[in-house]
Design an enzyme around this catalytic site. Structure first.
Site, PDB file in Angstrom:
ATOM      1  N   ASN A   1       0.941  -1.236  -0.060  1.00  0.00           N
ATOM      2  CA  ASN A   1       0.163   0.115   0.109  1.00  0.00           C
ATOM      3  C   ASN A   1       0.812   1.190  -0.062  1.00  0.00           C
ATOM      4  O   ASN A   1       1.505   1.613   1.117  1.00  0.00           O
ATOM      5  CB  ASN A   1      -0.907  -0.036   1.107  1.00  0.00           C
ATOM      6  N   ASP A   2       1.028   1.591  -1.187  1.00  0.00           N
ATOM      7  CA  ASP A   2       2.237   2.925  -1.306  1.00  0.00           C
ATOM      8  C   ASP A   2       1.341   4.109  -0.575  1.00  0.00           C
ATOM      9  O   ASP A   2       2.289   4.991  -0.258  1.00  0.00           O
ATOM     10  CB  ASP A   2       2.237   3.223  -2.936  1.00  0.00           C
ATOM     11  N   CYS A   3       0.518   3.959  -0.202  1.00  0.00           N
ATOM     12  CA  CYS A   3      -0.383   5.400   0.527  1.00  0.00           C
ATOM     13  C   CYS A   3      -0.255   5.279   2.033  1.00  0.00           C
ATOM     14  O   CYS A   3      -0.677   6.149   2.566  1.00  0.00           O
ATOM     15  CB  CYS A   3      -1.783   5.567  -0.031  1.00  0.00           C
TER      16      CYS A   3
END
Length: 811
Positions: free
Chosen positions: A482-484
């Protein structure tokens, strides 16, 4: 409502109105030359690299939708129209677009004139062919004028849309007969050019956009088409285009055909010129000669069709469920090929400018692609591993043309190393080719420090072992899958990157998701060690896996589900202790599919929590409750409005993880229910809600907190394709490649019935019949191979066999 229908026999999706909710696109090309084409003939082309070798221009964030493409204008008296409707948007008497595998067909009819366009990229050639057939269906003669149109991109797509002070002075062309050559910058550092040509004498041409359109006009009202005559303009700077004019006389019932070729040519650096300032065109003429006639085009098209027919025969199911068969046999595998080719680089949502090939993305794409063309998968693994650093970390992205890592993004996404193990394991399980582990592979593309690929895998594994936090869970770094979820960056002001600002890779924030990955792929690493005869390393790996398993149960369990992470203050993320974001999908799916908590009864609790707290009619949301305010300590995940993207959107990518997890628990009903909710064939009927293409997966669907609940975004280029194919093919239908042979272990819903499956594996064709007389959801009571009983459910691999008949009885 529907805007078209599936034609399974033709392997096409048929769009019957141009007014789809969003542009519905297709991909053309398999090797080096690629085109994106929409249902209204929008799109663009590039060779090898969507950023550095962009051939035609496209305008993102455009008004109206889908602005710029490869257009054909037909002028019939005072009526001007396009076979694909755009850009004039003249109301057509008939319209149809058929998106097929590597090609698209368009049919437009207006005032008794029928135009049919076939567009495709031939196998192993750097060009796109568009053949237009125009027929007079009336009882009187027709005098028509046909105009083609493409707008050249000035090669570097990023520079093209920003560096106007230079670019508006660089455009150059040459015109010879019916061929228009785009040679901008050829004189300097370039040895390549593009060509757009037609196989007939033309009655005019234009290469200056301003001359073709006229001042202040758009593509919908070009002066040249309105006036019915090209100006024979030669571009000099500004914006070069390629326009052909063909005057056509058609007797009643008569049809004429024209073949247009858009090609890319590279000359030898030392042999670029015919004469001073004149590009050498020998290779271009040879290319154009290959596609001069209808017979040549038909042959090239037949080769493409046969290629896909052969490729898709490697995994083919016949069941009582036509939607499953449609997705498994055609569209899901097709999308897996596209995502393998593109990673996340070029779509209608990815501009092809920034991301290049993702390390994590490309490794995951291998999971759904490796059975199709193993040799290309092998080469991709080497490319990916070559961007790894010596400590086991890696560039998060690399450029496909240069194979160099993207220094702007850098490394520090701590799930990346494990995906290399996942992709390599998938390749070896599929092919049996363990020689790849002995392949010498550089670090950071430095051949002086090359080591065998097996050493790269060890460094991937050890990177996690050596980067743990206070709870003995893996450090998250800049982010995990989850890059966020940015637990170290603390971006407080506009312009500060969520992923790269601040400390980025702190010593405290930990990821339970990476821990689940480590348990799953750590075991696969141990199996590869055993395959290579390194029992000591396998024992070491399993010891570390067990430590991680124990750490997850000790500090990664929250009572009813797995927590998501620990932040930079060692506070829980994804816990009942949190006000918002109490439960996340990622650790539930991945920990359970890795087997964590199964024997302890915790896995079932986690799956029950997912169903109770995250499930919706359109799929499983990524988290709940949604974040309603920005959390500095969490980053981008809390920056989105509730229900969108990582803030409680339905991320289709990780829905298959939960479906697979349910198969681990033996719940076929629930696994298939999850599969159906995001499967395009099952949601075609709500296209007015879903909006994106009903034949491919999207990255995200808006969650229940969003205003537009159920609306899809970011179609085509998503790990959803590979993971969903893995889910349906290896876990639900249950044909799983192991190091020793195919394992048959279906997990199907109640009433799914018997099914037949053809699977090519390591050069052997397996014809598998699964019967389920007791209507169980999981379990194999008997298996015979060529009439002989086999103990267990793994087919013993025999390389000397050609066709093998397998009968499986569930029970």
């Amino acid at each position: 409502m529907k805007y078209g229908h599936f034609d399974d026999d033709a392997r096409e999706y048929v769009i019957t109105t141009p007014k789809t909710p969003l542009p519905w696109i297709n991909y053309l090309g398999n090797q080096e030359f690629f085109s994106l084409i929409s249902n209204t003939c929008g799109g663009y082309s590039f060779c090898k690299d969507a950023k550095l070798l962009r051939i035609t221009r496209y305008r993102y964030n455009n008004i109206p939708y889908d602005n710029n493409g490869k257009y054909f204008y037909i002028k019939d008296g005072d009526t001007i129209w396009n076979p694909g409707w755009q850009p004039t948007k003249t109301t057509l008497d008939e319209y149809e677009c058929r998106h097929g595998l590597g090609y698209s067909k368009f049919k437009g009819v207006k005032n008794g004139v029928e135009a049919n366009v076939l567009t495709f990229v031939p196998m192993n050639d750097r060009c796109e062919i568009s053949r237009i057939r125009i027929k007079n269906t009336t009882s009187t003669a027709k005098e028509l004028k046909l105009f083609s149109y493409v707008e050249w991109c000035l090669w570097n797509a990023d520079d093209d849309e920003r560096n106007f002070q230079r670019n508006l002075s660089t455009g150059e062309v040459e015109v010879i007969d019916s061929a228009i050559f785009h040679k901008t910058e050829y004189r300097e550092r370039r040895n390549h050019f593009a060509v757009y040509s037609v196989n007939t004498k033309v009655d005019g041409f234009d290469t200056s956009r301003e001359s073709f359109l006229g001042p202040y006009n758009g593509n919908d009202t070009p002066d040249v088409v309105t006036n019915g005559a090209c100006t024979n303009s030669i571009a000099s700077g500004w914006s070069p285009v390629a326009v052909h004019q063909i005057n056509i006389t058609l007797a009643p019932g008569e049809e004429k055909s024209f073949v247009f070729v858009l090609g890319y040519i590279e000359n030898d650096e030392n042999d670029k010129w015919e004469s001073p300032g004149v590009i050498k065109k020998d290779l271009a003429w040879e290319m154009l000669d290959r596609y001069k006639t209808d017979e040549q085009v038909d042959k090239a098209f037949d080769i493409l069709v046969d290629y896909w027919k052969s490729l898709l025969s490697k995994y083919h199911v016949k069941s009582s469920n036509d939607k499953v068969d449609r997705m498994v046999n055609i569209w899901n595998q097709y999308q897996c090929m596209v995502t393998f080719n593109m990673s996340r680089s070029a779509s209608y949502y990815e501009s092809g400018i920034g991301r290049g090939m993702g390390f994590r993305d490309s490794c995951q794409d291998l999971l759904g692609f490796v059975h199709l063309i193993p040799d290309r998968a092998r080469a991709r693994i080497i490319d990916i591993a070559s961007t790894q650093f010596q400590d086991g970390s890696a560039y998060h992205q690399y450029q496909p043309l240069t194979k160099k890592g993207n220094a702007d993004i850098g490394s520090g996404f701590n799930d990346d190393p494990l995906w290399l193990i996942a992709g390599t394991s998938a390749y070896i399980r599929e092919t049996g080719d363990d020689s790849i582990l002995d392949e010498m592979v550089p670090f950071d593309n430095d051949e002086s420090v090359a080591t065998p690929l097996m050493n790269h895998l060890k460094r991937s594994f050890d990177y996690i072992v050596n980067h743990k936090g206070p709870h003995n869970l893996p450090l998250i770094g800049r982010a995990d899958w989850n890059d966020c979820l940015n637990l170290n960056c603390f971006s407080a002001h506009p312009g500060e990157s969520f992923q790269t600002f601040g400390p980025s890779e702190g010593p405290v924030a930990e990821s339970v998701f990476i821990a689940g990955m480590f348990v799953k792929y750590g075991e696969e690493y141990a199996q590869l060690c055993e395959l290579k005869g390194d029992k000591a390393e396998a024992e070491y790996a399993r010891c570390e896996v067990q430590k991680m398993y124990d750490a997850v149960l000790k500090d990664g369990w929250d009572g009813e589900w797995f927590i998501r992470a620990y932040d930079a203050y060692s506070h829980k993320v994804g816990s009942k202790e949190c006000e918002e974001g109490q439960i996340f999908i990622e650790p539930q799916g991945f920990c359970v599919l890795a087997g964590i908590g199964v024997k302890e009864g915790l896995a079932k609790k986690a799956m029950d929590s997912v169903k109770e707290r995250l499930d919706t009619k359109y799929g499983i949301m990524i988290l709940q409750p949604a974040y309603t305010k920005y959390h500095l300590e969490l980053g981008e995940v809390s920056s989105y409005p509730p229900g969108y993207k990582e803030n409680a959107g339905i991320f289709c990518h990780n829905n298959p993880w939960v479906s697979i997890a349910e198969t681990v628990l033996g719940d076929g009903d629930r696994a298939f229910e999850i599969y159906k909710k995001t499967c395009p064939a099952y949601i075609e009927d709500i296209s007015e809600i879903h909006c994106t293409e009903p034949y491919v997966y999207s990255q995200m669907v808006a969650g229940k907190d969003a205003k537009f609940f159920g609306q899809g975004k970011n179609s085509w280029l998503t790990g959803t394709a590979a993971w969903t194919f893995t889910d349906i093919s290896q876990y639900i239908l249950g044909v799983y490649p192991t190091l020793n042979g195919l394992q048959i272990n279906p997990c199907v819903p109640d009433g799914f019935g018997d099914f037949d499956l053809d699977r090519t594996y390591r050069g052997v064709n397996y014809h598998i019949h699964v019967s389920n007389p007791s209507n169980v959801q999981k379990g194999v009571s008997k298996m015979t191979v060529d009439g002989k009983d086999v103990e267990g459910n793994v087919i013993p691999f025999d390389a000397s066999a050609k066709d093998v008949t397998v009968n499986v009885v569930m029970g």
